[in-house]
Each structure stands twice: as structure tokens, then as C-alpha cells.
Design an enzyme around this catalytic site. Structure first.
Site, short mmCIF file in Angstrom:
data_model
loop_
_atom_site.label_atom_id
_atom_site.label_comp_id
_atom_site.label_asym_id
_atom_site.label_seq_id
_atom_site.Cartn_x
_atom_site.Cartn_y
_atom_site.Cartn_z
N HIS A 75 -6.12 -31.82 3.46
CA HIS A 75 -5.34 -31.58 2.25
C HIS A 75 -5.21 -30.10 1.97
O HIS A 75 -6.05 -29.31 2.38
CB HIS A 75 -5.94 -32.28 1.02
CG HIS A 75 -7.32 -31.79 0.60
ND1 HIS A 75 -8.44 -31.96 1.36
CD2 HIS A 75 -7.73 -31.15 -0.53
CE1 HIS A 75 -9.50 -31.46 0.71
NE2 HIS A 75 -9.09 -30.95 -0.43
N GLU A 84 -13.21 -27.95 3.66
CA GLU A 84 -14.48 -28.44 3.11
C GLU A 84 -15.13 -29.52 3.98
O GLU A 84 -16.31 -29.80 3.82
CB GLU A 84 -14.28 -28.96 1.68
CG GLU A 84 -13.45 -30.22 1.59
CD GLU A 84 -13.18 -30.66 0.15
OE1 GLU A 84 -13.40 -29.88 -0.79
OE2 GLU A 84 -12.75 -31.81 -0.02
N HIS A 133 -15.95 -27.60 -7.81
CA HIS A 133 -14.57 -27.10 -7.80
C HIS A 133 -14.36 -26.11 -8.95
O HIS A 133 -13.52 -26.31 -9.83
CB HIS A 133 -13.59 -28.28 -7.86
CG HIS A 133 -13.78 -29.21 -6.70
ND1 HIS A 133 -14.79 -30.15 -6.66
CD2 HIS A 133 -13.15 -29.28 -5.51
CE1 HIS A 133 -14.74 -30.79 -5.50
NE2 HIS A 133 -13.77 -30.28 -4.78
#
Ligand code: FE
Length: 428
Positions: A193, A240, A59
Site C-alpha cells: 500500500h 512496514e 502511526h
């Protein structure tokens, strides 16, 4: 022969790591996360894989936009925990199965996946938050990993189909590894999300359930979806989940789902799942031998070339420290310190006696034998005022004048030194 004994899929939110570190199993808000990982923990304890192949995304911690790649395979022997802003989590370094990683890397390249390879990098919560929950260290980690970092944050990113195909190639890679090893694949990430912009907080429980059914029963359909469709259905960062297709591609067409959980405590739909191969064929020796022959094809014969030292992953990992040291000479601050006090620089970098001696002696041939790549030697040459031709001659074991006589332009001496290095003694 190595075999894939099954696969785990799990979300990788930082909250999973916080819950673990704070031992919040009795808090109502966090208890569902512990419950979700309990069957995974039990499965790993029972099946005892020798290695975990960990698929995750970083990330923007250890992989930044100065060089962002699609599929990065870790080839290191150890992985530290990354500092994501408040200091690293208190976990021991994670061992890496470097030999399996090298084999997988070579196999994927021979299957025309242009991989990138990393070492010397710490891994962030994408890897460590689910791993600490599913196989907590006590005090050390139970098994080594081979990490695959997928660049899913800067578009263009690999398509869902490309991830699925990579998984199929991964299966060939693992099953052709000559040693007896039980490997479990772990895919992390998702589910729905979004964490940026006005749409932050977006979730889609219905899609999350559909996705969990499709990954088991119809991965081909998931492979056909576009990134825009993933973003619409599950949020932009939720895209992802295409990393799960790498895992799914490495399994047989039919799988048995032996566990699944889902909860949505805050920003991200948190899922865990375990799959086992429904059709677990006895690996066909002939097929694996054919694959091994193919992946040896490119370099077959290169080892026999006299005076030639292939800079491969094994060499690169073994000689990483000295290559790193010499590479640092591109930094003006480091090279000033090196020129002022070589010995202090050796000590600070933790070079071994042997490594320090090779540099101290300007042992150009010895450095190559040790695993330094030529392109850091020319940097050292530039810093020391030694021309490339001096280095070539020394590696050959010849006086400079003798080597120069073999060149069409015997007077041409040069190095990579810039104007900061000033006029070189050999530059007439
Ligand atoms: Fe993520």
C-alpha cells in the site's frame, strides 16, 4: 521455560477495527476481513498462548518525531487504546506482561540491540485493529501482550536484515525466560500500500503473493532486499512488512504454514497467516543457562553496592507515577500550580498517601528508596530553592556542613534552578 508455540502475521489497517466495531460481518464489503481472521481466532482459542508478543508500528499517534526510535519495547503493565482523532475505540485496556518484557529487554540489550523502552503510552490501530479481530475481548482480553513498536515511518529505519536478526535474538530471549509460558509471536503490517502523494492507492497483488511465499520459504532473500526495493514493489508505507521478518526470525528455519488468506478491499492488501515451527527442538537447558549467565553479566555485583539503587526497568515501572509527577516540574505552569497548592497537585496526579508524604516531607532519601531517580529530585530542589548539595547530604543522612567538608570546594553550592527561580538563599 518459555517457548514459542507459533506465529501469526496480519495486516493492521484501521478498516479492520472499523469492521469489528460496526459488526459488519454480514456486509459484502467487509465479510472477507472477518473470514480472513476466523482461522486466526480459532487457532488462538485452541492453542491458548499465555502471552502474545505483538510487533507493530505506531502511526504518529503515541510516537512522534520529538524522539523517534527504531525498536521500542513496551514494559508496562497495561496499555490503553489511543485516540487517533475521534476518541479512542471502546475497548478495555490491554494487560502487559511486564516481567517477560523486562527479561526480553535485557536479553536483547545483551545481544547488542540498543532498545528503547516505553510505558505510559496508548497504542494505536497498529496493535489494536488486528488484535480485536483475532482475540476479541469478552469483556476482558484473553491474554497479556508484550508490544514491540518499530519505527518505520521516518527514514533511516532498521533494515530488513536487522529486523530478521532482531527476531533471532528475540527467540533466544523468550526461550531463556525461566517461567513456563507459551508465547505466540504476532507480526502486523502490510501488505502492499501507499497512502501519500500522487502514488497513493498503489498496490501490487503479484508482489504480495510472492512476499507471502518468501516469508515462509526464503526469509533470507527478503532480508537482503533494500528499503527502496520494498517501496518500489509494495509502496512506501508497505515497507512496514519488514516487521514480519522480526516474527520470522524468531521461528525455526523450516516452518509449517497452517493458514493464509489475502484480500484487497480498498487501499491495502490484507493478509493473515499462521506459522508453526517445523523443527521444534526441545530447548537445551545448558544453552539457555549460558545465555542467562551472559545477560546477567553486566549488572552482576551491582546489587551488592551499599547505598546504591540501580534504576532498572522494574524500578522505573514501579515508580513511574512519582517520577512523572516530579518530572512535570520542568513545566512552568505545573510548577506554579505545585507551589501554590501542593496538596491539590498531589490529588490531581493521583499520588498515593505514601508518595505525597515523601514529597511533603522533602524526604530525599525516602524518595530514592521509593524509586524516584535523582534527576527529578534535583528538579524538585530547584523549585523549592534547595541546592543539590543539601539533597546529597540528606540522602547520606549527614548535616550539610559535615558533607561539605568532604568536598574539595566546600563553599560550592549549586542547583539546576534557572534565572526564573531568582536568587537562592544559599547562594553567597
Ligand atoms: Fe502501518
Amino acid at each position: 521455560m518459555a517457548k514459542i508455540i507459533g506465529a501469526i502475521a496480519a495486516s493492521h489497517t484501521p478498516t479492520i477495527g472499523f469492521a469489528f466495531d460496526g459488526d459488519k460481518r454480514r456486509s459484502p464489503a467487509w465479510a472477507p476481513i472477518f473470514e480472513a481472521f476466523e482461522p486466526v481466532r480459532n487457532w488462538l482459542a485452541r492453542r491458548k498462548p499465555d502471552v502474545l508478543f505483538m510487533i507493530f508500528n505506531d502511526h504518529i499517534t503515541s510516537f512522534f518525531f520529538d524522539h523517534y526510535s527504531a525498536f521500542s519495547l513496551g514494559v508496562d503493565t497495561s496499555y490503553a487504546v489511543a485516540d487517533e482523532g475521534g476518541g479512542p475505540r471502546d475497548l478495555p485496556p490491554l494487560p502487559g506482561h511486564a516481567a517477560l518484557a523486562r527479561h526480553i529487554g535485557q536479553s536483547l540489550m545483551s545481544d547488542e540491540f540498543d532498545m528503547s523502552f516505553f510505558q505510559g503510552k496508548a497504542l494505536d490501530h497498529g496493535c489494536f485493529s488486528p488484535l480485536s479481530m483475532m482475540s476479541p475481548p469478552s469483556p476482558d482480553w484473553a491474554m497479556p501482550i508484550v508490544p514491540l513498536q518499530v519505527g518505520v515511518l521516518q527514514f533511516p529505519i532498521p533494515s530488513a536484515r536487522r529486523c530478521y536478526k532482531l527476531g533471532q535474538a528475540l527467540r533466544r530471549a523468550i526461550e531463556s525466560y525461566p517461567e513456563e509460558l507459551d508465547v505466540a509471536i504476532v507480526a502486523t503490517g502490510g501488505l502492499s500500500h501507499q497512502v501519500h502523494g500522487e502514488r497513493a492507492g498503489f498496490n501490487n497483488v503479484v508482489w504480495d503473493q510472492q512476499f507471502l511465499a518468501l516469508i515462509e520459504q526464503d526469509p533470507e532473500y527478503l532480508a537482503s532486499l533494500t528499503q527502496a526495493e520494498y517501496a518500489e514493489l509494495g509502496g512506501l508505507e508497505g515497507t512496514e512488512v519488514i516487521m514480519w521478518l522480526v516474527m520470522r526470525g524468531a521461528l525455526s528455519a523450516q516452518v509449517r504454514k497452517v493458514h493464509q488468506s489475502y484480500c484487497l478491499p480498498s487501499m491495502t492488501g490484507i493478509a493473515t497467516a499462521i506459522y508453526e515451527n517445523e523443527a521444534a527442538p526441545t530447548p537445551l537447558r545448558g544453552v539457555q543457562e549460558r545465555h542467562r549467565r551472559r545477560l546477567a553479566e553486566q549488572l552482576d555485583g551491582a546489587q551488592r553496592l551499599a547505598g546504591t539503587y540501580l534504576f532498572d526497568l522494574e524500578r522505573s515501572v514501579r515508580a513511574y507515577r512519582i517520577n512523572r509527577f516530579l518530572h512535570s516540574l520542568i513545566d512552568p505552569v505545573f510548577r506554579t500550580a505545585f507551589l501554590a497548592d501542593e496538596e491539590a497537585a498531589f490529588r490531581e496526579a493521583g499520588l498515593t498517601q505514601h508518595e505525597s508524604e515523601l514529597i511533603r516531607q522533602r524526604d530525599w532519601r525516602g524518595l530514592i528508596h521509593h524509586g524516584a531517580i535523582f534527576f527529578v529530585l534535583e528538579k524538585l530542589g530547584a523549585v523549592l530553592g534547595v541546592s543539590n548539595l543539601h539533597i546529597y547530604a540528606a540522602m547520606r543522612g549527614e548535616p550539610l556542613e559535615q558533607f561539605l567538608q568532604t568536598r574539595n570546594a566546600p563553599d560550592a553550592l549549586y542547583s539546576v534552578a534557572g534565572k526564573q527561580a531568582g536568587k537562592q538563599a544559599w547562594d553567597h
